[in-house]
Motif scaffolding. Sequence first.
Motif, short mmCIF file in Angstrom:
data_model
loop_
_atom_site.label_atom_id
_atom_site.label_comp_id
_atom_site.label_asym_id
_atom_site.label_seq_id
_atom_site.Cartn_x
_atom_site.Cartn_y
_atom_site.Cartn_z
N ASN A 30 0.84 -1.19 0.00
CA ASN A 30 0.00 0.00 0.00
C ASN A 30 0.88 1.24 0.00
N SER A 278 -10.59 -1.34 -17.79
CA SER A 278 -11.56 -0.83 -16.82
C SER A 278 -12.82 -0.33 -17.51
N VAL A 312 -3.98 -2.70 -8.32
CA VAL A 312 -4.90 -2.70 -7.17
C VAL A 312 -6.28 -2.24 -7.61
N TYR A 313 -6.32 -1.14 -8.36
CA TYR A 313 -7.59 -0.57 -8.80
C TYR A 313 -8.36 -1.57 -9.67
N LYS A 315 -7.98 -4.89 -9.93
CA LYS A 315 -8.38 -6.08 -9.20
C LYS A 315 -9.55 -5.78 -8.26
N ASP A 316 -9.55 -4.59 -7.68
CA ASP A 316 -10.66 -4.18 -6.83
C ASP A 316 -11.94 -4.07 -7.66
N GLY A 319 -13.16 -7.52 -8.47
CA GLY A 319 -13.67 -8.27 -7.33
C GLY A 319 -14.92 -7.71 -6.71
N ASN A 320 -15.11 -6.39 -6.84
CA ASN A 320 -16.20 -5.75 -6.09
C ASN A 320 -17.36 -5.25 -6.92
N LYS A 393 -18.53 3.15 -9.24
CA LYS A 393 -17.97 3.65 -7.98
C LYS A 393 -17.83 5.17 -8.00
#
Length: 465
Positions: A30, A278, A312-313, A315-316, A319-320, A393
Amino acid sequence: MLFLNYFIVVFGCNCSNESKINYADKTVPNKSENEYSSLIFNNTKNQLLSYENIFDEIIDLNQGRNEVKSPSIISTEGWQSKDILIREAYKNISISISDSLNQIRTKTEDKKWEKELNFSVEFDKQFSQKRASFLESFFLDTTFLKKYNLREEKIENYYEEKRQFLEDYCVRHNLDSTFLTDWQEIIMYDKLFRKTYFGNYNKWDAKYLKELSYNLKYYNNDELLYIPYYRKGCWGISNLLYYLENPGEDLSLKQYYTLISSNFKSHTKVYMQFKILSWVKNNRTDFKFTHAEYDSLVNEFILTSKSLQYNVYLKDLLGNNRKVEISNDELLSLNQAPKTLKAICDSKITYIDFWASWCLPCRKEMPISQKLNNKYKNRGVNFVYISIDENFKAWAKATNQMGLSEDESYFLPKGSESEIAQKFNITTIPRYILIGKDGEVINPNAPRPSDAETKILFEQLLKKK
Protein backbone atom coordinates in the motif's frame (compact mmCIF):
# COMPACT_ATOMS: atom_id res chain seq x y z
CA MET A 1 -23.29 21.53 -22.77
CA LEU A 2 -20.67 18.80 -22.77
CA PHE A 3 -20.69 16.61 -25.86
CA LEU A 4 -20.74 12.86 -25.26
CA ASN A 5 -19.48 11.52 -28.60
CA TYR A 6 -16.01 11.42 -27.08
CA PHE A 7 -13.99 8.48 -28.38
CA ILE A 8 -15.01 4.97 -27.38
CA VAL A 9 -15.92 5.47 -23.76
CA VAL A 10 -19.52 6.58 -24.18
CA PHE A 11 -21.04 3.60 -25.96
CA GLY A 12 -22.69 0.45 -24.68
CA CYS A 13 -21.08 -2.88 -23.86
CA ASN A 14 -21.34 -6.17 -25.77
CA CYS A 15 -20.48 -8.37 -22.80
CA SER A 16 -22.93 -10.65 -21.04
CA ASN A 17 -22.51 -12.50 -17.73
CA GLU A 18 -18.99 -12.44 -16.36
CA SER A 19 -17.13 -15.73 -15.98
CA LYS A 20 -15.50 -16.85 -12.74
CA ILE A 21 -11.73 -16.55 -12.95
CA ASN A 22 -8.81 -16.26 -10.59
CA TYR A 23 -6.81 -13.38 -11.93
CA ALA A 24 -3.04 -13.34 -11.63
CA ASP A 25 -2.00 -12.36 -8.14
CA LYS A 26 0.77 -10.12 -6.88
CA THR A 27 1.81 -8.90 -3.49
CA VAL A 28 0.77 -5.26 -3.67
CA PRO A 29 2.14 -2.95 -0.98
CA ASN A 30 0.00 0.00 0.00
CA LYS A 31 2.11 2.87 -1.24
CA SER A 32 1.77 5.83 -3.55
CA GLU A 33 3.53 6.09 -6.88
CA ASN A 34 3.07 9.86 -7.07
CA GLU A 35 4.28 12.93 -5.22
CA TYR A 36 1.55 15.18 -3.90
CA SER A 37 1.42 18.85 -3.06
CA SER A 38 -0.72 19.88 -0.12
CA LEU A 39 -2.64 23.05 -0.92
CA ILE A 40 -5.54 24.98 0.56
CA PHE A 41 -8.23 26.00 -1.93
CA ASN A 42 -10.51 28.72 -0.64
CA ASN A 43 -13.21 28.26 -3.24
CA THR A 44 -16.31 30.37 -3.40
CA LYS A 45 -19.51 28.38 -3.92
CA ASN A 46 -19.73 29.74 -7.47
CA GLN A 47 -16.40 28.38 -8.63
CA LEU A 48 -16.09 24.61 -8.96
CA LEU A 49 -12.55 23.31 -9.47
CA SER A 50 -11.50 19.78 -10.27
CA TYR A 51 -8.61 17.69 -11.46
CA GLU A 52 -8.23 14.18 -12.89
CA ASN A 53 -6.32 11.59 -10.89
CA ILE A 54 -4.24 8.77 -12.40
CA PHE A 55 -7.41 6.71 -12.96
CA ASP A 56 -9.03 9.59 -14.90
CA GLU A 57 -11.53 10.08 -12.08
CA ILE A 58 -12.69 13.65 -11.65
CA ILE A 59 -11.82 14.90 -8.15
CA ASP A 60 -13.66 18.03 -7.11
CA LEU A 61 -11.82 20.53 -4.92
CA ASN A 62 -14.10 22.21 -2.42
CA GLN A 63 -13.19 24.69 0.26
CA GLY A 64 -10.50 23.41 2.61
CA ARG A 65 -7.23 21.50 2.39
CA ASN A 66 -6.74 19.28 -0.63
CA GLU A 67 -3.91 17.10 -1.86
CA VAL A 68 -3.30 17.06 -5.58
CA LYS A 69 -0.73 15.28 -7.66
CA SER A 70 2.11 17.52 -8.78
CA PRO A 71 2.47 18.47 -11.47
CA SER A 72 -1.23 18.55 -12.28
CA ILE A 73 -3.80 20.52 -14.24
CA ILE A 74 -6.75 21.88 -12.28
CA SER A 75 -9.72 23.07 -14.32
CA THR A 76 -12.72 25.29 -13.75
CA GLU A 77 -16.20 24.18 -14.74
CA GLY A 78 -17.68 24.28 -18.23
CA TRP A 79 -16.66 23.45 -21.77
CA GLN A 80 -14.76 26.75 -21.88
CA SER A 81 -12.94 25.87 -18.67
CA LYS A 82 -9.69 27.52 -17.63
CA ASP A 83 -6.62 25.41 -16.87
CA ILE A 84 -4.50 26.09 -13.79
CA LEU A 85 -1.08 24.44 -13.68
CA ILE A 86 -0.04 23.16 -10.24
CA ARG A 87 3.74 22.79 -10.27
CA GLU A 88 6.00 20.64 -8.13
CA ALA A 89 7.47 23.82 -6.66
CA TYR A 90 4.21 24.75 -4.92
CA LYS A 91 4.18 23.46 -1.36
CA ASN A 92 1.64 24.26 1.38
CA ILE A 93 0.27 27.42 -0.16
CA SER A 94 -3.23 28.85 0.10
CA ILE A 95 -5.01 29.57 -3.16
CA SER A 96 -8.11 31.80 -3.24
CA ILE A 97 -10.49 31.82 -6.20
CA SER A 98 -12.71 34.84 -6.83
CA ASP A 99 -16.38 34.58 -7.82
CA SER A 100 -15.76 35.76 -11.36
CA LEU A 101 -12.38 34.04 -11.61
CA ASN A 102 -10.81 37.34 -12.55
CA GLN A 103 -7.94 36.63 -10.19
CA ILE A 104 -6.34 33.72 -8.37
CA ARG A 105 -4.59 34.79 -5.20
CA THR A 106 -2.07 32.94 -3.07
CA LYS A 107 -0.81 33.32 0.46
CA THR A 108 2.87 33.00 -0.18
CA GLU A 109 5.98 35.15 -0.23
CA ASP A 110 6.70 34.17 -3.83
CA LYS A 111 4.53 36.53 -5.90
CA LYS A 112 5.72 34.89 -9.10
CA TRP A 113 3.61 31.88 -8.19
CA GLU A 114 0.56 34.10 -8.31
CA LYS A 115 1.50 35.28 -11.80
CA GLU A 116 2.01 31.68 -12.89
CA LEU A 117 -1.36 30.54 -11.55
CA ASN A 118 -3.09 33.41 -13.34
CA PHE A 119 -1.72 32.73 -16.82
CA SER A 120 -4.86 31.01 -18.14
CA VAL A 121 -7.07 33.64 -16.48
CA GLU A 122 -5.12 36.46 -18.11
CA PHE A 123 -5.22 34.76 -21.49
CA ASP A 124 -9.00 34.46 -21.32
CA LYS A 125 -9.33 38.14 -20.46
CA GLN A 126 -7.68 38.94 -23.79
CA PHE A 127 -9.14 36.22 -26.01
CA SER A 128 -12.41 34.99 -24.43
CA GLN A 129 -14.58 35.75 -27.48
CA LYS A 130 -12.07 34.27 -29.89
CA ARG A 131 -11.72 31.17 -27.70
CA ALA A 132 -15.48 30.64 -27.57
CA SER A 133 -15.71 30.93 -31.36
CA PHE A 134 -12.81 28.52 -31.79
CA LEU A 135 -14.28 25.83 -29.52
CA GLU A 136 -17.79 26.12 -30.94
CA SER A 137 -16.50 25.53 -34.45
CA PHE A 138 -15.47 21.99 -33.53
CA PHE A 139 -19.00 21.11 -32.50
CA LEU A 140 -21.10 23.12 -34.92
CA ASP A 141 -19.15 24.00 -38.07
CA THR A 142 -19.25 21.46 -40.94
CA THR A 143 -17.23 23.69 -43.28
CA PHE A 144 -14.08 21.73 -42.45
CA LEU A 145 -15.34 18.38 -43.75
CA LYS A 146 -14.18 19.02 -47.31
CA LYS A 147 -11.72 21.82 -46.60
CA TYR A 148 -9.50 20.37 -43.92
CA ASN A 149 -6.74 22.85 -44.77
CA LEU A 150 -9.02 25.55 -43.28
CA ARG A 151 -9.38 23.43 -40.15
CA GLU A 152 -5.60 23.10 -39.83
CA GLU A 153 -5.14 26.82 -40.37
CA LYS A 154 -7.73 27.73 -37.74
CA ILE A 155 -6.18 25.43 -35.16
CA GLU A 156 -2.60 26.52 -35.86
CA ASN A 157 -3.46 30.23 -35.75
CA TYR A 158 -5.34 29.98 -32.48
CA TYR A 159 -2.62 28.07 -30.65
CA GLU A 160 0.17 30.18 -32.10
CA GLU A 161 -1.59 33.21 -30.68
CA LYS A 162 -1.79 31.54 -27.27
CA ARG A 163 1.88 30.47 -27.45
CA GLN A 164 2.94 34.02 -28.30
CA PHE A 165 0.87 35.41 -25.44
CA LEU A 166 2.59 32.92 -23.12
CA GLU A 167 6.07 34.03 -24.17
CA ASP A 168 5.19 37.70 -23.76
CA TYR A 169 3.57 36.99 -20.38
CA CYS A 170 6.71 35.23 -19.12
CA VAL A 171 8.93 38.10 -20.21
CA ARG A 172 6.60 40.70 -18.72
CA HIS A 173 6.53 39.00 -15.30
CA ASN A 174 10.06 37.58 -15.35
CA LEU A 175 8.86 33.96 -15.03
CA ASP A 176 11.33 31.11 -15.23
CA SER A 177 12.05 28.89 -18.24
CA THR A 178 10.57 25.80 -16.58
CA PHE A 179 7.16 27.44 -16.34
CA LEU A 180 7.44 28.50 -19.97
CA THR A 181 8.34 24.97 -21.09
CA ASP A 182 5.53 23.37 -19.06
CA TRP A 183 2.91 25.63 -20.59
CA GLN A 184 4.33 25.24 -24.09
CA GLU A 185 3.78 21.49 -23.72
CA ILE A 186 0.24 21.97 -22.43
CA ILE A 187 -0.60 24.24 -25.37
CA MET A 188 0.99 21.83 -27.83
CA TYR A 189 -1.01 18.81 -26.62
CA ASP A 190 -4.22 20.80 -26.39
CA LYS A 191 -3.65 21.60 -30.07
CA LEU A 192 -2.87 17.99 -31.02
CA PHE A 193 -5.92 16.77 -29.12
CA ARG A 194 -8.19 19.18 -30.99
CA LYS A 195 -6.83 17.90 -34.28
CA THR A 196 -7.88 14.32 -33.52
CA TYR A 197 -11.28 15.20 -32.05
CA PHE A 198 -13.80 13.67 -34.48
CA GLY A 199 -17.35 12.46 -34.37
CA ASN A 200 -17.54 10.21 -37.43
CA TYR A 201 -14.35 9.34 -39.30
CA ASN A 202 -16.02 8.22 -42.54
CA LYS A 203 -17.21 11.79 -43.19
CA TRP A 204 -13.65 13.06 -43.39
CA ASP A 205 -11.07 13.02 -46.16
CA ALA A 206 -9.01 9.81 -45.87
CA LYS A 207 -5.81 11.63 -46.81
CA TYR A 208 -6.28 14.09 -43.95
CA LEU A 209 -6.92 11.28 -41.45
CA LYS A 210 -3.74 9.54 -42.59
CA GLU A 211 -1.74 12.74 -42.15
CA LEU A 212 -3.08 13.18 -38.63
CA SER A 213 -2.13 9.62 -37.69
CA TYR A 214 1.55 10.57 -38.06
CA ASN A 215 1.18 12.61 -34.85
CA LEU A 216 1.59 9.29 -33.02
CA LYS A 217 5.28 10.20 -32.71
CA TYR A 218 4.37 12.78 -30.05
CA TYR A 219 2.59 10.31 -27.77
CA ASN A 220 5.26 8.30 -26.00
CA ASN A 221 6.43 10.80 -23.42
CA ASP A 222 5.57 9.42 -19.99
CA GLU A 223 6.48 12.64 -18.21
CA LEU A 224 3.49 14.30 -19.87
CA LEU A 225 0.84 11.89 -18.62
CA TYR A 226 -0.21 14.51 -16.08
CA ILE A 227 -1.56 16.66 -18.95
CA PRO A 228 -5.21 15.72 -19.66
CA TYR A 229 -4.80 16.75 -23.32
CA TYR A 230 -1.89 14.32 -23.68
CA ARG A 231 -4.01 11.44 -22.38
CA LYS A 232 -7.03 12.40 -24.47
CA GLY A 233 -4.78 12.78 -27.49
CA CYS A 234 -3.53 9.23 -26.95
CA TRP A 235 -7.09 7.99 -27.38
CA GLY A 236 -7.70 10.26 -30.35
CA ILE A 237 -4.66 8.82 -32.14
CA SER A 238 -5.39 5.22 -31.19
CA ASN A 239 -9.01 5.49 -32.38
CA LEU A 240 -7.77 7.02 -35.61
CA LEU A 241 -5.20 4.25 -36.13
CA TYR A 242 -7.81 1.58 -35.47
CA TYR A 243 -10.20 3.14 -37.98
CA LEU A 244 -7.51 3.39 -40.66
CA GLU A 245 -6.57 -0.27 -40.15
CA ASN A 246 -10.16 -1.54 -39.82
CA PRO A 247 -12.51 0.87 -41.64
CA GLY A 248 -16.16 0.01 -41.14
CA GLU A 249 -15.43 -2.95 -38.85
CA ASP A 250 -16.72 -3.50 -35.32
CA LEU A 251 -14.33 -2.74 -32.49
CA SER A 252 -12.46 -5.83 -31.34
CA LEU A 253 -11.10 -5.65 -27.79
CA LYS A 254 -8.20 -7.97 -28.56
CA GLN A 255 -7.24 -6.05 -31.73
CA TYR A 256 -7.47 -2.71 -29.95
CA TYR A 257 -5.39 -3.94 -27.01
CA THR A 258 -2.79 -5.25 -29.48
CA LEU A 259 -2.78 -1.90 -31.29
CA ILE A 260 -2.02 -0.14 -28.00
CA SER A 261 0.76 -2.59 -27.18
CA SER A 262 2.31 -2.15 -30.63
CA ASN A 263 2.21 1.66 -30.82
CA PHE A 264 2.73 2.86 -27.26
CA LYS A 265 5.52 2.34 -24.75
CA SER A 266 6.28 2.29 -21.05
CA HIS A 267 3.85 4.09 -18.67
CA THR A 268 1.77 5.55 -21.50
CA LYS A 269 1.10 2.03 -22.77
CA VAL A 270 0.27 0.78 -19.25
CA TYR A 271 -2.13 3.68 -18.68
CA MET A 272 -3.98 2.93 -21.92
CA GLN A 273 -4.10 -0.82 -21.31
CA PHE A 274 -5.49 -0.22 -17.85
CA LYS A 275 -8.12 2.22 -19.09
CA ILE A 276 -9.39 -0.05 -21.84
CA LEU A 277 -9.78 -2.98 -19.42
CA SER A 278 -11.56 -0.83 -16.82
CA TRP A 279 -13.85 0.68 -19.47
CA VAL A 280 -14.93 -2.79 -20.53
CA LYS A 281 -15.56 -3.83 -16.94
CA ASN A 282 -17.67 -0.73 -16.36
CA ASN A 283 -19.82 -1.52 -19.40
CA ARG A 284 -18.94 1.70 -21.23
CA THR A 285 -17.42 0.46 -24.48
CA ASP A 286 -18.64 -0.95 -27.75
CA PHE A 287 -16.03 -3.71 -28.02
CA LYS A 288 -16.66 -7.22 -29.28
CA PHE A 289 -14.95 -9.86 -27.16
CA THR A 290 -15.29 -13.19 -25.41
CA HIS A 291 -14.87 -13.59 -21.69
CA ALA A 292 -11.89 -15.85 -22.29
CA GLU A 293 -10.22 -13.03 -24.24
CA TYR A 294 -10.95 -10.48 -21.52
CA ASP A 295 -9.71 -12.73 -18.73
CA SER A 296 -6.53 -13.45 -20.67
CA LEU A 297 -5.83 -9.73 -21.22
CA VAL A 298 -6.45 -8.92 -17.55
CA ASN A 299 -4.00 -11.60 -16.45
CA GLU A 300 -1.44 -10.39 -18.97
CA PHE A 301 -1.81 -6.81 -17.74
CA ILE A 302 -1.49 -7.63 -14.03
CA LEU A 303 1.61 -9.74 -14.65
CA THR A 304 3.38 -7.24 -16.92
CA SER A 305 2.20 -3.74 -16.04
CA LYS A 306 4.53 -3.13 -13.05
CA SER A 307 2.07 -0.50 -11.85
CA LEU A 308 0.99 -1.24 -8.30
CA GLN A 309 -1.81 1.31 -8.22
CA TYR A 310 -3.35 0.28 -11.53
CA ASN A 311 -3.20 -3.38 -10.51
CA VAL A 312 -4.90 -2.70 -7.17
CA TYR A 313 -7.59 -0.57 -8.80
CA LEU A 314 -8.32 -3.11 -11.54
CA LYS A 315 -8.38 -6.08 -9.20
CA ASP A 316 -10.66 -4.18 -6.83
CA LEU A 317 -12.95 -3.38 -9.75
CA LEU A 318 -13.01 -7.01 -10.84
CA GLY A 319 -13.67 -8.27 -7.33
CA ASN A 320 -16.20 -5.75 -6.09
CA ASN A 321 -18.36 -4.75 -9.06
CA ARG A 322 -21.18 -7.23 -8.59
CA LYS A 323 -22.70 -8.11 -11.94
CA VAL A 324 -26.47 -7.60 -11.95
CA GLU A 325 -28.82 -8.94 -14.58
CA ILE A 326 -30.77 -5.96 -15.90
CA SER A 327 -33.07 -5.27 -18.81
CA ASN A 328 -32.32 -2.66 -21.44
CA ASP A 329 -34.89 -0.26 -19.95
CA GLU A 330 -33.72 -0.50 -16.32
CA LEU A 331 -31.57 1.64 -14.04
CA LEU A 332 -29.50 0.70 -10.99
CA SER A 333 -29.81 2.20 -7.52
CA LEU A 334 -26.90 2.61 -5.08
CA ASN A 335 -27.49 -0.91 -3.73
CA GLN A 336 -27.52 -2.18 -7.36
CA ALA A 337 -31.22 -2.94 -7.36
CA PRO A 338 -32.68 -2.65 -10.90
CA LYS A 339 -35.70 -0.42 -11.43
CA THR A 340 -37.62 0.83 -14.46
CA LEU A 341 -38.02 4.53 -15.18
CA LYS A 342 -41.79 4.03 -15.31
CA ALA A 343 -41.77 2.74 -11.73
CA ILE A 344 -39.54 5.64 -10.63
CA CYS A 345 -41.84 8.26 -12.17
CA ASP A 346 -44.85 6.61 -10.48
CA SER A 347 -47.59 8.82 -11.96
CA LYS A 348 -45.97 12.05 -10.81
CA ILE A 349 -44.73 15.17 -12.52
CA THR A 350 -41.05 14.20 -12.97
CA TYR A 351 -38.03 16.41 -13.61
CA ILE A 352 -35.17 14.20 -14.89
CA ASP A 353 -31.56 15.34 -14.68
CA PHE A 354 -29.08 13.44 -16.88
CA TRP A 355 -25.60 14.06 -15.48
CA ALA A 356 -22.19 12.49 -14.68
CA SER A 357 -19.67 12.76 -11.86
CA TRP A 358 -17.08 14.23 -14.26
CA CYS A 359 -19.45 16.86 -15.70
CA LEU A 360 -18.68 20.14 -13.94
CA PRO A 361 -21.65 22.12 -15.37
CA CYS A 362 -23.90 19.27 -14.15
CA ARG A 363 -22.48 19.43 -10.65
CA LYS A 364 -22.67 23.21 -10.54
CA GLU A 365 -26.45 22.95 -11.05
CA MET A 366 -26.89 20.36 -8.27
CA PRO A 367 -27.15 22.70 -5.23
CA ILE A 368 -29.78 24.78 -7.07
CA SER A 369 -31.62 21.62 -8.10
CA GLN A 370 -31.70 20.37 -4.53
CA LYS A 371 -33.23 23.64 -3.33
CA LEU A 372 -35.96 23.23 -5.95
CA ASN A 373 -36.34 19.61 -4.92
CA ASN A 374 -36.89 20.56 -1.28
CA LYS A 375 -39.43 23.21 -2.31
CA TYR A 376 -41.49 21.11 -4.73
CA LYS A 377 -41.17 17.43 -3.77
CA ASN A 378 -43.98 17.64 -1.21
CA ARG A 379 -46.12 19.48 -3.72
CA GLY A 380 -45.97 16.68 -6.29
CA VAL A 381 -42.80 17.19 -8.37
CA ASN A 382 -40.56 14.14 -8.53
CA PHE A 383 -36.83 14.85 -9.03
CA VAL A 384 -34.82 12.02 -10.64
CA TYR A 385 -31.05 12.11 -11.25
CA ILE A 386 -29.73 9.67 -13.88
CA SER A 387 -25.97 9.27 -14.30
CA ILE A 388 -24.27 8.27 -17.57
CA ASP A 389 -20.96 7.63 -15.73
CA GLU A 390 -18.76 4.81 -17.01
CA ASN A 391 -17.68 3.98 -13.45
CA PHE A 392 -20.28 2.83 -10.92
CA LYS A 393 -17.97 3.65 -7.98
CA ALA A 394 -17.29 7.17 -9.27
CA TRP A 395 -21.03 7.76 -9.60
CA ALA A 396 -21.73 6.37 -6.12
CA LYS A 397 -19.06 8.60 -4.61
CA ALA A 398 -20.39 11.70 -6.40
CA THR A 399 -23.95 10.83 -5.36
CA ASN A 400 -22.88 10.86 -1.71
CA GLN A 401 -20.90 14.08 -2.18
CA MET A 402 -23.90 15.78 -3.75
CA GLY A 403 -26.18 14.58 -0.96
CA LEU A 404 -28.58 12.80 -3.32
CA SER A 405 -30.88 10.24 -1.72
CA GLU A 406 -31.01 6.61 -2.82
CA ASP A 407 -34.60 6.85 -4.05
CA GLU A 408 -33.85 9.67 -6.51
CA SER A 409 -30.35 8.92 -7.88
CA TYR A 410 -29.79 6.16 -10.47
CA PHE A 411 -27.04 4.73 -12.67
CA LEU A 412 -27.54 4.03 -16.40
CA PRO A 413 -25.46 0.85 -16.84
CA LYS A 414 -25.99 0.25 -20.55
CA GLY A 415 -25.09 3.77 -21.62
CA SER A 416 -26.27 4.94 -25.02
CA GLU A 417 -27.48 1.42 -25.87
CA SER A 418 -30.15 1.59 -23.19
CA GLU A 419 -33.73 2.20 -24.23
CA ILE A 420 -33.82 5.21 -21.94
CA ALA A 421 -30.89 6.97 -23.64
CA GLN A 422 -32.24 6.19 -27.10
CA LYS A 423 -35.78 7.22 -26.23
CA PHE A 424 -34.66 10.65 -25.05
CA ASN A 425 -31.75 10.99 -27.52
CA ILE A 426 -29.20 11.73 -24.78
CA THR A 427 -26.12 13.07 -26.60
CA THR A 428 -25.18 16.01 -24.37
CA ILE A 429 -25.19 16.74 -20.66
CA PRO A 430 -26.44 18.32 -18.54
CA ARG A 431 -29.84 17.50 -19.99
CA TYR A 432 -33.19 18.01 -18.31
CA ILE A 433 -36.49 16.40 -19.27
CA LEU A 434 -39.96 17.14 -17.84
CA ILE A 435 -42.51 14.32 -17.80
CA GLY A 436 -46.19 14.56 -16.89
CA LYS A 437 -48.21 12.39 -14.50
CA ASP A 438 -49.48 10.41 -17.50
CA GLY A 439 -45.93 9.46 -18.46
CA GLU A 440 -45.89 11.68 -21.54
CA VAL A 441 -42.95 14.00 -22.18
CA ILE A 442 -43.92 17.61 -21.56
CA ASN A 443 -40.55 19.13 -22.46
CA PRO A 444 -37.64 17.00 -23.85
CA ASN A 445 -35.24 19.93 -23.35
CA ALA A 446 -36.45 21.46 -20.12
CA PRO A 447 -34.67 24.50 -18.66
CA ARG A 448 -31.89 24.06 -16.10
CA PRO A 449 -32.55 24.39 -12.36
CA SER A 450 -30.81 27.79 -12.42
CA ASP A 451 -33.20 29.06 -15.11
CA ALA A 452 -36.10 31.11 -13.70
CA GLU A 453 -38.37 29.44 -16.27
CA THR A 454 -38.11 26.14 -14.36
CA LYS A 455 -40.10 27.43 -11.36
CA ILE A 456 -42.68 28.94 -13.68
CA LEU A 457 -43.18 25.58 -15.41
CA PHE A 458 -43.57 23.76 -12.09
CA GLU A 459 -46.15 26.27 -10.85
CA GLN A 460 -48.14 26.05 -14.08
CA LEU A 461 -48.21 22.24 -13.97
CA LEU A 462 -49.16 22.11 -10.30
CA LYS A 463 -52.10 24.46 -10.89
CA LYS A 464 -53.49 21.93 -13.39
CA LYS A 465 -53.69 19.19 -10.74
